[in-house]
Design a protein around this motif. Structure first.
Motif, PDB file in Angstrom:
ATOM      1  N   LEU A  44       0.777  -1.284  -0.020  1.00  0.00           N
ATOM      2  CA  LEU A  44      -0.029  -0.006   0.134  1.00  0.00           C
ATOM      3  C   LEU A  44       0.736   1.129   0.065  1.00  0.00           C
ATOM      4  O   LEU A  44       0.540   2.313   0.342  1.00  0.00           O
ATOM      5  CB  LEU A  44      -0.990   0.050   1.247  1.00  0.00           C
ATOM      6  N   ASP A  45       2.014   1.057  -0.482  1.00  0.00           N
ATOM      7  CA  ASP A  45       3.021   2.284  -0.477  1.00  0.00           C
ATOM      8  C   ASP A  45       2.419   3.293  -1.340  1.00  0.00           C
ATOM      9  O   ASP A  45       1.893   3.040  -2.423  1.00  0.00           O
ATOM     10  CB  ASP A  45       4.435   1.946  -0.792  1.00  0.00           C
ATOM     11  N   GLU A  46       2.898   4.508  -1.167  1.00  0.00           N
ATOM     12  CA  GLU A  46       2.223   5.548  -1.923  1.00  0.00           C
ATOM     13  C   GLU A  46       2.543   5.524  -3.433  1.00  0.00           C
ATOM     14  O   GLU A  46       1.759   5.922  -4.273  1.00  0.00           O
ATOM     15  CB  GLU A  46       2.936   7.062  -1.416  1.00  0.00           C
ATOM     16  N   ASN A  47       3.728   4.915  -3.582  1.00  0.00           N
ATOM     17  CA  ASN A  47       3.996   5.182  -5.092  1.00  0.00           C
ATOM     18  C   ASN A  47       3.628   3.525  -5.661  1.00  0.00           C
ATOM     19  O   ASN A  47       4.464   3.136  -6.883  1.00  0.00           O
ATOM     20  CB  ASN A  47       5.480   5.571  -5.194  1.00  0.00           C
ATOM     21  N   SER A  48       3.108   2.741  -4.996  1.00  0.00           N
ATOM     22  CA  SER A  48       2.720   1.418  -5.409  1.00  0.00           C
ATOM     23  C   SER A  48       1.794   1.267  -6.683  1.00  0.00           C
ATOM     24  O   SER A  48       1.098   2.281  -6.799  1.00  0.00           O
ATOM     25  CB  SER A  48       2.528   0.372  -4.398  1.00  0.00           C
ATOM     26  N   LEU A  49       1.510   0.118  -7.396  1.00  0.00           N
ATOM     27  CA  LEU A  49       0.526   0.048  -8.259  1.00  0.00           C
ATOM     28  C   LEU A  49      -0.666  -0.511  -7.614  1.00  0.00           C
ATOM     29  O   LEU A  49      -1.643  -0.603  -8.361  1.00  0.00           O
ATOM     30  CB  LEU A  49       1.163  -1.061  -8.965  1.00  0.00           C
ATOM     31  N   TYR A  50      -0.837  -0.467  -6.370  1.00  0.00           N
ATOM     32  CA  TYR A  50      -2.092  -0.631  -5.744  1.00  0.00           C
ATOM     33  C   TYR A  50      -3.499  -0.133  -6.239  1.00  0.00           C
ATOM     34  O   TYR A  50      -4.318  -0.679  -6.576  1.00  0.00           O
ATOM     35  CB  TYR A  50      -2.201  -0.662  -4.192  1.00  0.00           C
ATOM     36  N   ASN A  51      -3.373   1.057  -6.127  1.00  0.00           N
ATOM     37  CA  ASN A  51      -4.636   2.022  -6.644  1.00  0.00           C
ATOM     38  C   ASN A  51      -4.838   2.049  -8.029  1.00  0.00           C
ATOM     39  O   ASN A  51      -5.863   2.174  -8.482  1.00  0.00           O
ATOM     40  CB  ASN A  51      -4.454   3.462  -6.086  1.00  0.00           C
ATOM     41  N   ARG A  52      -3.754   1.389  -8.976  1.00  0.00           N
ATOM     42  CA  ARG A  52      -3.848   1.248 -10.205  1.00  0.00           C
ATOM     43  C   ARG A  52      -4.203   0.067 -10.724  1.00  0.00           C
ATOM     44  O   ARG A  52      -4.424  -0.211 -11.943  1.00  0.00           O
ATOM     45  CB  ARG A  52      -2.686   1.807 -11.055  1.00  0.00           C
ATOM     46  N   PHE A  53      -4.148  -0.947 -10.018  1.00  0.00           N
ATOM     47  CA  PHE A  53      -4.749  -2.079 -10.371  1.00  0.00           C
ATOM     48  C   PHE A  53      -6.307  -2.240 -10.855  1.00  0.00           C
ATOM     49  O   PHE A  53      -6.994  -1.581 -10.148  1.00  0.00           O
ATOM     50  CB  PHE A  53      -4.779  -3.069  -9.059  1.00  0.00           C
ATOM     51  N   PRO A  54      -6.478  -2.739 -11.881  1.00  0.00           N
ATOM     52  CA  PRO A  54      -7.873  -2.771 -12.560  1.00  0.00           C
ATOM     53  C   PRO A  54      -8.999  -2.974 -11.474  1.00  0.00           C
ATOM     54  O   PRO A  54     -10.159  -2.279 -11.539  1.00  0.00           O
ATOM     55  CB  PRO A  54      -7.779  -3.594 -13.555  1.00  0.00           C
ATOM     56  N   GLY A  55      -8.869  -4.000 -10.594  1.00  0.00           N
ATOM     57  CA  GLY A  55      -9.736  -4.478  -9.724  1.00  0.00           C
ATOM     58  C   GLY A  55      -9.964  -3.520  -8.723  1.00  0.00           C
ATOM     59  O   GLY A  55     -11.126  -3.319  -7.930  1.00  0.00           O
ATOM     60  N   SER A  56      -8.742  -2.720  -8.187  1.00  0.00           N
ATOM     61  CA  SER A  56      -9.003  -1.605  -7.128  1.00  0.00           C
ATOM     62  C   SER A  56      -9.880  -0.474  -7.766  1.00  0.00           C
ATOM     63  O   SER A  56     -10.541  -0.005  -7.152  1.00  0.00           O
ATOM     64  CB  SER A  56      -7.522  -0.954  -6.899  1.00  0.00           C
ATOM     65  N   ILE A  57      -9.761  -0.146  -9.010  1.00  0.00           N
ATOM     66  CA  ILE A  57     -10.291   0.880  -9.711  1.00  0.00           C
ATOM     67  C   ILE A  57     -11.753   0.642  -9.844  1.00  0.00           C
ATOM     68  O   ILE A  57     -12.712   1.312  -9.485  1.00  0.00           O
ATOM     69  CB  ILE A  57     -10.084   1.090 -10.956  1.00  0.00           C
ATOM     70  N   GLU A  58     -12.196  -0.655 -10.133  1.00  0.00           N
ATOM     71  CA  GLU A  58     -13.451  -1.329 -10.083  1.00  0.00           C
ATOM     72  C   GLU A  58     -14.259  -1.344  -8.857  1.00  0.00           C
ATOM     73  O   GLU A  58     -15.443  -0.935  -8.719  1.00  0.00           O
ATOM     74  CB  GLU A  58     -13.471  -2.507 -10.909  1.00  0.00           C
ATOM     75  N   ARG A  59     -13.445  -1.704  -7.685  1.00  0.00           N
ATOM     76  CA  ARG A  59     -14.003  -1.722  -6.343  1.00  0.00           C
ATOM     77  C   ARG A  59     -14.400  -0.128  -5.839  1.00  0.00           C
ATOM     78  O   ARG A  59     -15.414   0.020  -5.354  1.00  0.00           O
ATOM     79  CB  ARG A  59     -12.937  -2.192  -5.513  1.00  0.00           C
ATOM     80  N   VAL A  60     -13.588   0.697  -6.301  1.00  0.00           N
ATOM     81  CA  VAL A  60     -13.710   2.202  -5.680  1.00  0.00           C
ATOM     82  C   VAL A  60     -15.113   2.633  -6.689  1.00  0.00           C
ATOM     83  O   VAL A  60     -16.077   3.368  -6.062  1.00  0.00           O
ATOM     84  CB  VAL A  60     -12.631   3.162  -6.292  1.00  0.00           C
ATOM     85  N   ASP A  61     -15.063   2.263  -7.861  1.00  0.00           N
ATOM     86  CA  ASP A  61     -16.425   2.667  -8.742  1.00  0.00           C
ATOM     87  C   ASP A  61     -17.578   2.043  -8.137  1.00  0.00           C
ATOM     88  O   ASP A  61     -18.680   2.805  -8.005  1.00  0.00           O
ATOM     89  CB  ASP A  61     -16.012   2.225 -10.337  1.00  0.00           C
ATOM     90  N   LEU A  62     -17.436   0.836  -7.726  1.00  0.00           N
ATOM     91  CA  LEU A  62     -18.631   0.213  -6.962  1.00  0.00           C
ATOM     92  C   LEU A  62     -19.138   1.006  -5.839  1.00  0.00           C
ATOM     93  O   LEU A  62     -20.324   1.215  -5.351  1.00  0.00           O
ATOM     94  CB  LEU A  62     -18.566  -1.299  -6.462  1.00  0.00           C
ATOM     95  N   ILE A  63     -18.231   1.335  -4.868  1.00  0.00           N
ATOM     96  CA  ILE A  63     -18.400   2.281  -3.827  1.00  0.00           C
ATOM     97  C   ILE A  63     -19.285   3.335  -4.222  1.00  0.00           C
ATOM     98  O   ILE A  63     -20.083   3.855  -3.627  1.00  0.00           O
ATOM     99  CB  ILE A  63     -17.256   2.474  -3.053  1.00  0.00           C
ATOM    100  N   HIS A  64     -18.599   4.127  -4.845  1.00  0.00           N
ATOM    101  CA  HIS A  64     -19.430   5.380  -5.406  1.00  0.00           C
ATOM    102  C   HIS A  64     -20.647   5.367  -5.929  1.00  0.00           C
ATOM    103  O   HIS A  64     -21.375   6.127  -5.739  1.00  0.00           O
ATOM    104  CB  HIS A  64     -18.175   6.149  -6.779  1.00  0.00           C
ATOM    105  N   GLU A  65     -20.897   4.146  -6.883  1.00  0.00           N
ATOM    106  CA  GLU A  65     -22.249   3.906  -7.447  1.00  0.00           C
ATOM    107  C   GLU A  65     -23.295   3.532  -6.485  1.00  0.00           C
ATOM    108  O   GLU A  65     -24.432   3.988  -6.473  1.00  0.00           O
ATOM    109  CB  GLU A  65     -22.156   2.857  -8.295  1.00  0.00           C
TER     110      GLU A  65
END
Length: 235
Positions: free
Chosen positions: A30-51
């Motif tokens: 979860l480091d600031e510069n990691s790929l964690y938030n750019r993982f396609p599943g992470s993006i989809e999860r955030v979209d589900l929360i917003h929706e």
């Protein structure tokens, strides 16, 4: 802490692992510069929360109306516990509260439904909160210091009737969803990091639902049948 494991010849909990691996980049920090938030599943999860949560109309239609339905049918006070970072709808039913000499004792029945897959769980929670001064400065407010004393993970003792009725209401509203047993929820998956939890060792409960209960401190104060709900997952 137990790592994810089950009798593969009798039960099929693999869908849970598949869901988590779809939405969380297992093995990535979860480091600031990691790929964690750019993982396609992470993006989809955030979209589900917003929706489902941040969109007020969707949240009202999908969850607030169900909260009201629970309140009417069980004739109990229902309090929302959903928050905008965790991928779940969550609420709690207040069974009793008592405030004595600055100590608030609460008995609640919690229920939460995942946004990531067809999963839900229910648990009773007994907690105490102590109101204490946080500084010598008398102008500063008192702080509330909470402890979760016990978690009840199946229809047991004083929670039995309400737990069973609540489960029936959830199954009516979400007929395709399965109850996830506590024995599975308290397990970890090696390399799993959950951004809304931020703990070193995250559990399946945190990934599917939230961190509204501190399982690190309470799993040994468990009441009821930890394996309750396993029958729903038989092959």
């Amino acid at each position: 802490m137990k790592e994810f494991n089950f009798n593969n010849d009798v039960f099929d909990f693999w869908p849970i692992f598949k869901t988590i691996s779809n939405y969380y980049p297992i093995g990535i920090s979860l480091d600031e510069n990691s790929l964690y938030n750019r993982f396609p599943g992470s993006i989809e999860r955030v979209d589900l929360i917003h929706e489902n949560i941040h969109d007020n109309n969707n949240f009202k239609t999908k969850w607030k109306t169900f909260e009201k339905h629970v309140k009417i049918n069980l004739k109990k006070k229902v309090v929302g516990a959903t928050y905008g970072l965790a991928p779940s709808f969550s609420s709690e039913i207040i069974l009793s509260q008592m405030n004595e000499s600055g100590v608030l004792y609460s008995k609640e029945l919690h229920f939460t439904v995942s946004l990531l897959g067809p999963y839900y769980t229910i648990y009773g929670l007994d907690s105490t909160a102590v109101q204490l001064r946080i500084s010598d400065n008398i102008d500063l407010p008192y702080g509330s210091y909470m402890t979760h004393n016990a978690i009840t993970v199946s229809p047991f003792a004083e929670f039995k009737v309400l737990f069973t009725k609540l489960k029936e209401l959830i199954k009516e509203r979400f007929p395709e969803y399965k109850f996830v047993p506590f024995e599975i929820l308290q397990m970890s998956i090696h390399g799993l990091k959950v951004d809304h939890c931020r703990k070193e060792n995250c559990r399946i409960f945190n990934a599917l639902f939230n961190d509204n209960v501190d399982l690190d401190g309470i799993e040994w104060r468990c009441r009821g049948d930890r394996f309750y709900g396993f029958n729903e997952w038989k092959i």
